[in-house]
Structure formats: C-alpha cells, structure tokens
Design a protein around this motif. Structure first.
Motif, PDB file in Angstrom:
ATOM      1  N   PHE A   1     129.961  72.786  33.351  1.00  0.00           N
ATOM      2  CA  PHE A   1     129.914  72.973  31.900  1.00  0.00           C
ATOM      3  C   PHE A   1     128.854  72.110  31.227  1.00  0.00           C
ATOM      4  CE2 PHE A   1     133.652  75.374  32.734  1.00  0.00           C
ATOM      5  CZ  PHE A   1     133.623  76.351  31.749  1.00  0.00           C
ATOM      6  N   ARG A   2     128.455  71.011  31.846  1.00  0.00           N
ATOM      7  CA  ARG A   2     127.307  70.280  31.302  1.00  0.00           C
ATOM      8  C   ARG A   2     126.043  71.126  31.418  1.00  0.00           C
ATOM      9  NH1 ARG A   2     126.464  63.886  31.462  1.00  0.00           N
ATOM     10  NH2 ARG A   2     124.925  64.668  29.985  1.00  0.00           N
TER      11      ARG A   2
ATOM     12  N   GLU B   1     126.117  74.101  28.958  1.00  0.00           N
ATOM     13  CA  GLU B   1     125.816  73.654  27.596  1.00  0.00           C
ATOM     14  C   GLU B   1     124.329  73.325  27.463  1.00  0.00           C
ATOM     15  OE1 GLU B   1     126.846  72.873  23.648  1.00  0.00           O
ATOM     16  OE2 GLU B   1     128.144  73.647  25.235  1.00  0.00           O
TER      17      GLU B   1
ATOM     18  N   GLY C   1     126.195  81.766  27.629  1.00  0.00           N
ATOM     19  CA  GLY C   1     127.056  80.638  27.289  1.00  0.00           C
ATOM     20  C   GLY C   1     128.285  81.085  26.515  1.00  0.00           C
TER      21      GLY C   1
ATOM     22  N   HIS D   1     132.149  80.640  27.920  1.00  0.00           N
ATOM     23  CA  HIS D   1     133.092  79.858  27.112  1.00  0.00           C
ATOM     24  C   HIS D   1     134.255  80.738  26.650  1.00  0.00           C
ATOM     25  CE1 HIS D   1     131.274  75.942  26.927  1.00  0.00           C
ATOM     26  NE2 HIS D   1     130.105  76.428  26.552  1.00  0.00           N
TER      27      HIS D   1
ATOM     28  N   SER E   1     136.356  70.119  32.403  1.00  0.00           N
ATOM     29  CA  SER E   1     135.346  71.062  31.920  1.00  0.00           C
ATOM     30  C   SER E   1     134.972  70.788  30.473  1.00  0.00           C
ATOM     31  CB  SER E   1     135.866  72.505  32.052  1.00  0.00           C
ATOM     32  OG  SER E   1     136.210  72.816  33.382  1.00  0.00           O
ATOM     33  N   ARG E   2     135.999  70.561  29.653  1.00  0.00           N
ATOM     34  CA  ARG E   2     135.730  70.290  28.237  1.00  0.00           C
ATOM     35  C   ARG E   2     135.035  68.940  28.043  1.00  0.00           C
ATOM     36  NH1 ARG E   2     135.384  74.261  25.013  1.00  0.00           N
ATOM     37  NH2 ARG E   2     136.506  73.395  23.227  1.00  0.00           N
TER      38      ARG E   2
ATOM     39  N   THR F   1     131.454  69.545  28.613  1.00  0.00           N
ATOM     40  CA  THR F   1     130.873  70.270  27.475  1.00  0.00           C
ATOM     41  C   THR F   1     130.524  69.322  26.338  1.00  0.00           C
ATOM     42  OG1 THR F   1     132.055  72.328  27.968  1.00  0.00           O
ATOM     43  CG2 THR F   1     131.335  72.011  25.698  1.00  0.00           C
TER      44      THR F   1
ATOM     45  N   GLU G   1     127.715  66.669  26.943  1.00  0.00           N
ATOM     46  CA  GLU G   1     126.388  67.292  26.891  1.00  0.00           C
ATOM     47  C   GLU G   1     126.018  67.723  25.479  1.00  0.00           C
ATOM     48  OE1 GLU G   1     122.776  68.201  28.263  1.00  0.00           O
ATOM     49  OE2 GLU G   1     124.365  67.441  29.594  1.00  0.00           O
ATOM     50  N   ARG G   2     126.964  68.279  24.751  1.00  0.00           N
ATOM     51  CA  ARG G   2     126.677  68.753  23.397  1.00  0.00           C
ATOM     52  C   ARG G   2     126.297  67.597  22.484  1.00  0.00           C
ATOM     53  NH1 ARG G   2     130.884  72.867  20.853  1.00  0.00           N
ATOM     54  NH2 ARG G   2     130.083  74.033  22.653  1.00  0.00           N
TER      55      ARG G   2
ATOM     56  N   CYS H   1     132.248  66.086  18.480  1.00  0.00           N
ATOM     57  CA  CYS H   1     132.156  65.931  19.935  1.00  0.00           C
ATOM     58  C   CYS H   1     132.912  64.706  20.407  1.00  0.00           C
ATOM     59  CB  CYS H   1     130.691  65.856  20.369  1.00  0.00           C
ATOM     60  SG  CYS H   1     129.782  67.409  20.160  1.00  0.00           S
TER      61      CYS H   1
END
Length: 314
Positions: free
Chosen positions: A13-14, A17, A141, A145, A161-162, A165, A168-169, A243
């Motif tokens: 997930f990184r 994203e 993406g 998601h 996973s989150r 995310t 990275e976000r 985030c």
C-alpha cells in the motif's frame, strides 16, 4: 501474522499510494505546462523531478527538462529504478507475498491493473497518450482501495495496510508543500507573501484538493489558507493532520491486538504533540520548511519503528 507478510501488506500500500501520488503530480504539472511559455513549462517539469528527489539520475541521462523526457523518466525510465511501472510491479509482488491475507477482490484489482499498466508502459509514452496513462494509474489506486475497503477483514493485515497508506500519503503531501515553498520560490524573502496563484493551484491539484479547498474558501487562493488546509485540516484525507490521526488509530489497533505497545506508538504520541495544538501562525513563525523537514523525519522514524516492532525482516 508473520513479519514478512506484514511487511508485504505495508509496502504494497505504500507503493500503491506512491504511484497514485506521482500520477497526480505529473497531471498537475502537465496542466500547468500546457498554459505556460517554454521557460515556465521547463520550470514546472524541473519541479516535478525536484519533488521526487530524482535530479541526479535524471540529469545523468537527459539534457533538458521537457515534458516528454520527464514523464517517460518518471513513468518508465530504465535509469530510474523507482519509476511507476516498477512501483506497480512492487505492488503486485507484495500482494503475492501476502496473497493469503488479502481478499480475492483486492488481488484481482491489483493483478488486472498491473497487467494493464505494464502493457501501457512497455513503450515510450507520447503526448497524445500521457493523459490516458496518468488517468489509468489514478483509477488503479481507486479500484484497489475500493476493493480493499469493501472486502477486507478488519484484522492485523488491514491495519498494516492502512499504516502503509498513511505513512506514504503524509510523506507525499509534505514533500509537495516543501517543494513549493523551498524549491520554487524565486527568493526566500517572498516567504509568506502572495505568490503565483497558478503554482498554488498546482499544489492543490497534486493532492486532489483543488475543488474542496475552493469550496471551503470561496475560491480565494493564498498561501496561509493552503498551508492551514493541507497541514491542519483533519477533514481533508490528504492533510498531514488527517494522516497522523489515521496512522495513530491503526497503530493503536495493532497494539491492542498484540497486547503490547511498541516504540512506534511512543514515537506516534510524541509526533502528535508536535502538531495537535499548532496554528498556522505558529508554523510560519517556526518556518514552514523547518516544520516540514521535522515532520518528514518523524514520519520516517515511525515507519522504521513499525518495521522493527513487528519484525518485518525476521
């Protein structure tokens, strides 16, 4: 859960994203470059490479910062090991590592989009095709998601996973803001003043925030309002505050499942104290660049601590 499986989900997930954020950055630059003269357009493409930290490898193989060279280097350049084609390959490879811990819907969304993107990026991307390619990356993406949110059990795998995310976000939003404020300004004496509206719109488009910011602020584009929105507004899912909050919740959930808090939770609490009560005026008093450098360093430290606490490489 095995450390290597948790690592696979976290980095799946990184990379997903990162690929989507890179596509948005390129789309914003393309929109700006099409409305500018050659000198200004070159500056737009130069800023993309600077934001991604790819100046040295790009200049080693390219003589000019024209759009065709930049987007092909970023999307598929063989001298750029972090190109988007490779990123999505890494998404699929990590999905395979964690195959038994993701739903069939998630796997199908990843695999189908990987095959589509691998084909699109197998050859140089021309002027007429770049819009389609960037749109395909963004939609990939969204589809992954969507499948993830609609079909995944809320277990350890979900929270790893989150966490990937939102690590990275946050990193992406901070780097885009820092690029604008530190690399693109004609002089540090302009910090805090009213600058090129088009450049600020590019920042908002790069994080999918142009429309909602305009709605919240009656169309007024100004630096302090944008920094307040992208750093402190916890209603916007790409802001640093959002985030951080989402990451804190996912790390807390992992700690409850494991019955013990790790170093990442302690670092998370410390990072929270740095942003929870801040105002935009305090950020500018401290210096936006200095604030963002500190934020990025703490974000990276939390990422490393997650890997250590949950033995990603064991």
């Amino acid at each position: 859960m095995l450390g290597r499986t948790a690592n696979g989900l976290f980095w799946m997930f990184r990379y997903l994203e990162r690929a989507e954020n890179t596509a948005r950055l390129l789309e914003a630059a393309l929109r700006m470059a099409l409305t500018r003269d050659l000198v200004a357009a070159e500056a737009e493409w130069r800023s993309v490479i600077a934001t991604l930290g790819l100046q040295q490898p790009f200049e080693a193989t390219n003589e000019s910062y024209d759009g065709l060279s930049v987007w092909n280097f970023v999307l598929r350049g063989p001298s750029n090991p972090g190109n988007v084609r490779a990123m999505f390959g890494a998404v699929r490879a990590n999905a395979r590592t964690a195959r038994t811990n993701i739903s069939s819907d998630v796997w199908e969304a990843v695999n189908d989009n990987w095959m589509k993107l691998d084909k699109l990026l197998a050859r140089p991307v021309g002027q007429t095709a770049v819009g389609e390619v960037l749109g395909t990356i963004r939609r990939a993406g969204t589809q992954v998601h969507g499948a993830f949110d609609g079909s995944m059990l809320r277990d350890e795998g979900y929270h790893f996973s989150r966490a990937g995310t939102f690590i990275e976000r946050a990193d992406s939003t901070a780097r885009i803001l820092d690029m604008k404020y530190f690399l693109l300004l004609p002089s540090l004496s302009y910090v805090g003043s009213s600058l090129d509206t088009g450049q600020w719109e590019q920042v908002l488009r790069s994080v999918a925030g142009a429309r909602v910011y305009s709605w919240l602020n009656a169309g007024q584009i100004e630096a302090r309002g944008i920094v307040d929105f992208l750093v402190l507004d916890d209603r916007f899912p790409r802001s640093l505050a959002f985030c951080r909050s989402a990451l804190r919740e996912n790390l807390a959930a992992l700690a409850r499942m494991h019955g013990v808090e790790g170093r990442c939770n302690a670092l998370m609490r410390d990072a929270d104290t740095r942003i929870s009560d801040l105002t935009v005026d305090q950020i500018f008093d401290q210096g936006l660049h200095e604030f963002l450098v500190d934020f990025l360093a703490r974000n990276a430290a939390i990422s490393r601590a997650i890997a250590e606490d949950y033995r990603f490489h064991a």
